[in-house]
Structures are given as C-alpha cells and as structure tokens.
Design a protein around this motif. Structure first.
Motif, short mmCIF file in Angstrom:
data_model
loop_
_atom_site.label_atom_id
_atom_site.label_comp_id
_atom_site.label_asym_id
_atom_site.label_seq_id
_atom_site.Cartn_x
_atom_site.Cartn_y
_atom_site.Cartn_z
N LEU A 120 56.03 44.18 38.20
CA LEU A 120 56.18 45.64 37.97
C LEU A 120 55.49 46.68 37.14
CD1 LEU A 120 57.66 48.13 39.29
CD2 LEU A 120 59.51 47.82 37.62
N VAL A 121 55.51 46.03 35.89
CA VAL A 121 55.02 46.74 34.82
C VAL A 121 53.51 46.58 34.86
CG1 VAL A 121 54.68 46.74 32.17
CG2 VAL A 121 57.04 46.50 33.32
N ALA A 122 52.81 45.30 34.90
CA ALA A 122 51.63 45.03 35.13
C ALA A 122 50.98 45.71 36.40
CB ALA A 122 51.25 43.82 35.20
N PHE A 162 42.26 45.12 30.88
CA PHE A 162 42.49 44.08 29.82
C PHE A 162 44.01 43.96 29.26
CE2 PHE A 162 42.31 42.74 25.50
CZ PHE A 162 41.95 41.56 25.65
N PRO A 163 44.58 45.20 29.19
CA PRO A 163 46.01 45.19 28.71
C PRO A 163 46.91 44.62 29.69
CG PRO A 163 45.26 47.31 28.93
CD PRO A 163 43.94 46.55 28.86
N CYS A 164 46.53 45.02 31.15
CA CYS A 164 47.36 44.23 32.44
C CYS A 164 47.41 42.96 32.23
CB CYS A 164 46.67 45.07 33.43
SG CYS A 164 47.64 44.57 34.80
N SER A 165 46.18 42.32 31.96
CA SER A 165 46.06 40.87 32.14
C SER A 165 46.73 40.32 31.03
CB SER A 165 44.56 40.56 32.24
OG SER A 165 43.62 40.99 30.91
N ILE A 166 46.83 40.90 29.78
CA ILE A 166 47.61 40.32 28.58
C ILE A 166 48.89 40.40 28.92
CG2 ILE A 166 48.03 40.72 26.23
CD1 ILE A 166 45.33 39.58 26.68
#
Length: 261
Positions: A120-122, A162-166
């Motif tokens: 949900l967050v990503a 990038f932050p999503c993948s992290i």
C-alpha cells in the motif's frame, strides 16, 4: 498534553491504515468475489491445501487481467487470495494447485499483513509518476506517447522510484525460493511446478501489455513489471526476485521422500 494526544491519534490512524491496507488493494485491482459455482473445481483444492499447510482458508477473489497474476493480501483477520482471469485460463488444474500452494507457504510464514502494508505505502508513492503523466497531458502536452509527458513522468519516476524500491526491499518479506522449494517438497510434483512457472513467465514476457504498480511486485508469483524502453529504466530497481534460472535450479535440488524427484 497536546503532543501526547497527537501521538495517540497518529498511532490509532496508523493501526487503522495497517489493518485496512488489504481492502484498499482489493479495490485497487477491482477484485470481486466469485459467483456461485464459478470456482467449483478450485474450491476443493483450496480446502485441501489449507489443511495440508495448516493455515486458515483464504477468501478467494478474482480480477480481470490479461496477465497471469496471483497474490495474497490480508490482515490478522485472515488472508485474501487473488487470482487473475488470465491465470485461471492458462494454467491447468495441477499447475494451478502448485501456484496456489505457493501462496499457502506465504500465508503460513506469517508476513502477509506486513507485505500488504508495504504494498500500500510503496504503491501510493509509485503512483506519483502516473499522476505526473496525467497532469502533464491535462496541461496540454498531448497524449501519453508524446515526448513532453513521457519526459515529465521519467523525471518524477527518478525521484520516487528509488525510495519506493527501498521500502519494498527493506519492508517486504521475499519468500520466492522458500515457497518454490517447499511446494516441490510437500506436493512432490516438481515437474508440474516448473511447468506452471515457465508458462506464467513466458506468457508475461510475450503477452503482458498491462501496467502494474512496481510497489506491488513483492506480492506476485511472477514480476509482471517490465522495462520496455528507456523511459521505463527505473523499473529495473524492482527486479528484486531470484531470476527464473535460479528458481528452477532450486526446485531441481529439492529432495522428495529422501531422493531427488
């Protein structure tokens, strides 16, 4: 006092979002409950596998898609297994049993709620790139294939992916190899599992034209997100699962009843 009250409110809201994440994802994919008798051949399989893996029977949903996708979301109240219409059409009964069994392993491991919340967050963060594309188009830049909106989306993707993948890497539990090998060991049908995985993999490579949110890739049996052009380059950040060769090799090493099957 005000700070403590704000903290309590944040905790309550956070818990509510955590427990409701699966409902949002079911609506995200426009999932529906199957009609009476629609999955009459699958229901006994679900019952049998739930018993074999000692897990709570998942509630089954279907969503329309031309991509063979199966995933499980849920909360402490119970899991919800989602099957795409394409997966139901291309997999035979035994292949489908193996893929459903993989979801049972994931349910038994106990990380469904965690993976659902991460998705949900990503997924929300990753959606900003699509939002940027539509805003560019509505601002008069033309259609989605024009250079300007595609470039705007590319820039936004560079910011958010990038932050999503992290978040996905650090927050999600990857059980790909464990699920593959456990199903091969328990069911003893390595050839059927391999056939199912190859069929889904090939179908995605050759026929998949749908967009899937990269923030959800950790949920799926196969990653349906593909890099089709330079403007999709950021999606390579989400190729986080073992590749097909690794998966098939791991399955081949499984010992069934004390000997290699």
């Amino acid at each position: 006092m005000a700070g403590a009250l704000s903290l309590v409110i944040i905790i309550i809201l956070g818990r509510y979002v955590y427990l409701s994440a699966f409902r949002v994802l079911l609506k995200w994919y426009r999932c529906r409950e199957p009609g009476q008798g629609e999955l009459s051949t699958i229901d006994p399989i679900i019952d049998d596998l739930s018993s074999n893996f000692s897990v709570k029977r998942p509630k089954i949903y279907i969503f329309e898609s031309s991509v063979p996708v199966i995933f499980t979301v849920g909360s402490h109240k119970g899991p919800c297994m989602v099957l795409s219409s394409r997966s139901l059409s291309i997999l035979d009964k035994n292949e489908l049993k193996c893929i459903i069994a993989r979801e049972m392993v994931r349910i038994k491991e106990g990380s469904i709620s965690q993976n659902t919340f991460v998705a949900l967050v990503a997924g929300i963060i990753a959606s900003f790139s699509t939002t940027a594309l539509w805003m560019a188009m509505l601002s008069g830049f033309g259609n989605e294939e024009d250079p300007a909106p595609k470039f705007i989306r590319f820039v936004v993707m560079g910011i958010v992916m990038f932050p999503c993948s992290i978040i996905v890497y650090t927050g999600a539990s990857d059980l790909t190899l464990k699920a593959d090998t456990e199903v091969a060991r328990v069911l003893g049908k390595k050839d059927v599992l391999v056939s199912a995985l190859k069929r889904m993999h090939t179908d995605i490579l050759l026929n998949s034209m749908e967009y899937f949110n990269p923030g959800h890739v950790h949920l799926f049996t196969m990653n349906p997100v593909k890099v089709n052009s330079f403007f999709d380059l950021h999606l390579s950040l989400f190729e986080m699962r073992p590749d097909m060769a690794q998966r098939l090799n791991a399955i081949s090493q499984v010992m069934v009843n004390g000997s290699e099957f």
